[in-house]
Design a protein around this motif. Structure first.
Motif, mmCIF file in Angstrom:
data_model
loop_
_atom_site.group_PDB
_atom_site.id
_atom_site.type_symbol
_atom_site.label_atom_id
_atom_site.label_comp_id
_atom_site.label_asym_id
_atom_site.label_seq_id
_atom_site.Cartn_x
_atom_site.Cartn_y
_atom_site.Cartn_z
ATOM 1 N N UNK A 1 0.988 -1.065 -0.124
ATOM 2 C CA UNK A 1 0.049 -0.612 -0.076
ATOM 3 C C UNK A 1 0.851 0.975 -0.244
ATOM 4 N N UNK A 2 0.677 2.248 -0.787
ATOM 5 C CA UNK A 2 1.093 3.271 -0.913
ATOM 6 C C UNK A 2 0.450 4.824 -0.257
ATOM 7 N N UNK A 3 1.725 4.832 0.874
ATOM 8 C CA UNK A 3 0.946 5.676 1.465
ATOM 9 C C UNK A 3 1.679 7.362 1.322
ATOM 10 N N UNK A 4 0.676 8.375 0.652
ATOM 11 C CA UNK A 4 0.671 9.121 0.217
ATOM 12 C C UNK A 4 1.470 10.336 0.766
ATOM 13 N N UNK A 5 1.723 11.823 0.600
ATOM 14 C CA UNK A 5 2.314 12.780 2.099
ATOM 15 C C UNK A 5 0.957 13.267 2.657
ATOM 16 N N UNK A 6 -0.568 12.965 2.089
ATOM 17 C CA UNK A 6 -1.332 14.153 2.304
ATOM 18 C C UNK A 6 -2.226 13.033 2.623
ATOM 19 N N UNK A 7 -1.536 11.492 3.297
ATOM 20 C CA UNK A 7 -2.399 10.595 3.435
ATOM 21 C C UNK A 7 -4.024 9.794 3.006
ATOM 22 N N UNK A 8 -3.616 9.878 1.682
ATOM 23 C CA UNK A 8 -4.112 9.106 0.785
ATOM 24 C C UNK A 8 -4.037 7.592 0.691
ATOM 25 N N UNK A 9 -4.224 6.864 0.511
ATOM 26 C CA UNK A 9 -3.845 5.233 0.397
ATOM 27 C C UNK A 9 -5.027 5.062 -0.708
ATOM 28 N N UNK A 10 -4.002 3.365 -0.978
ATOM 29 C CA UNK A 10 -4.581 2.822 -2.336
ATOM 30 C C UNK A 10 -6.093 2.392 -1.960
ATOM 31 N N UNK A 11 -6.675 2.097 -1.260
ATOM 32 C CA UNK A 11 -7.825 2.163 -1.285
ATOM 33 C C UNK A 11 -8.750 3.265 -0.613
ATOM 34 N N UNK A 12 -8.285 4.171 -0.402
ATOM 35 C CA UNK A 12 -9.329 5.329 -0.656
ATOM 36 C C UNK A 12 -10.254 5.541 -2.013
ATOM 37 N N UNK A 13 -10.226 4.722 -2.609
ATOM 38 C CA UNK A 13 -10.808 5.154 -4.381
ATOM 39 C C UNK A 13 -12.137 4.950 -3.938
ATOM 40 N N UNK A 14 -12.794 5.336 -4.421
ATOM 41 C CA UNK A 14 -14.342 5.702 -3.979
ATOM 42 C C UNK A 14 -15.123 5.089 -5.364
ATOM 43 N N UNK A 15 -14.544 5.271 -6.760
ATOM 44 C CA UNK A 15 -15.540 4.354 -6.957
ATOM 45 C C UNK A 15 -14.586 3.120 -8.450
ATOM 46 N N UNK B 1 -0.603 17.982 -5.192
ATOM 47 C CA UNK B 1 -0.150 18.229 -4.118
ATOM 48 C C UNK B 1 0.351 16.506 -4.439
ATOM 49 N N UNK B 2 0.026 15.958 -4.322
ATOM 50 C CA UNK B 2 0.864 14.479 -4.767
ATOM 51 C C UNK B 2 1.157 13.671 -5.734
ATOM 52 N N UNK B 3 2.527 13.938 -6.187
ATOM 53 C CA UNK B 3 2.704 13.058 -7.201
ATOM 54 C C UNK B 3 3.847 12.418 -6.750
ATOM 55 N N UNK B 4 4.041 10.943 -7.438
ATOM 56 C CA UNK B 4 4.974 9.765 -7.455
ATOM 57 C C UNK B 4 4.903 9.244 -8.467
ATOM 58 N N UNK B 5 6.139 9.410 -9.109
ATOM 59 C CA UNK B 5 7.383 8.454 -10.521
ATOM 60 C C UNK B 5 8.135 7.539 -9.862
#
Ligand code: ATP
Ligand code: MG
Length: 146
Positions: free
Chosen positions: A1-15, A125-129
């Motif tokens: 699971x990836x945790x981004x700086x603003x606290x989003x997780x991969x399983x935050x998807x709502x759809x 806000x979030x950027x991962x490469x």
């Protein structure tokens, strides 16, 4: 699971995410439109919509030009406090040997301005490469509602 700086997780998807191919210029236009619609749907301000669409447009173009094509996947996410639009770009191109260098303002391996990646990073806000030479590149961005 990836945790981004603003606290989003991969399983935050709502759809379920929407996946679009990137194989030509028309696809870049379609990605822009789909990202704009997604941003409008969750009520991002006009300024934030434009920032997200601009970032997505640069990344879609890189996917096409350097990655030899790929796909974009957009998902509405919710971290419990805010909603956001996450857009993930994937290609199976040559990869980026030096990602720090590629993210430097003005650095280009081709005839570009070298402002796409660095500009996109500043607009969200979030950027991962993640990139592996010989395997491809995955770039994920999130724009959050205020
Ligand atoms: N998906 C990718 N696969 C392989 N290399 C990439 C990818 N995306 C970017 N790069 C490399 O990173 C460099 C910098 O990208 P960036 O978008 O910042 O600049 P550019 O595309 O060269 O010019 P501009 O986007 O300003 O027109 C590119 O020149 C390319 O070498
Ligand atoms: Mg570019």
């Amino acid at each position: 699971m990836t945790i981004t700086p603003t606290g989003a997780h991969d399983d935050d998807s709502v759809e379920q995410g929407t996946r679009l191919p990137i194989a030509g210029n028309d696809d870049v236009v379609r990605v822009r439109q789909a990202v704009r619609e997604c941003a409008q749907r969750i009520g991002l301000s006009l300024v934030d919509q434009t920032k997200l669409v601009t970032a997505a447009s640069e990344l879609a173009r890189n996917t096409l030009v350097y990655g030899g094509g790929g796909e974009a996947e957009m998902t509405v996410v919710d971290n419990g406090r805010r909603r956001g639009v996450r857009v993930c770009f994937r290609d199976r191109g040559p990869g980026i040997p030096d990602t720090e260098l590629a993210l430097t303002d003005g650095w280009t391996s081709g005839g570009g301005l070298g402002l796409g990646l660095s500009g996109a990073r500043r607009l969200v806000e979030d950027f991962t490469l993640e990139s592996v030479v010989g395997e491809g590149t995955v770039i994920e961005i999130v724009k959050w509602s205020r």
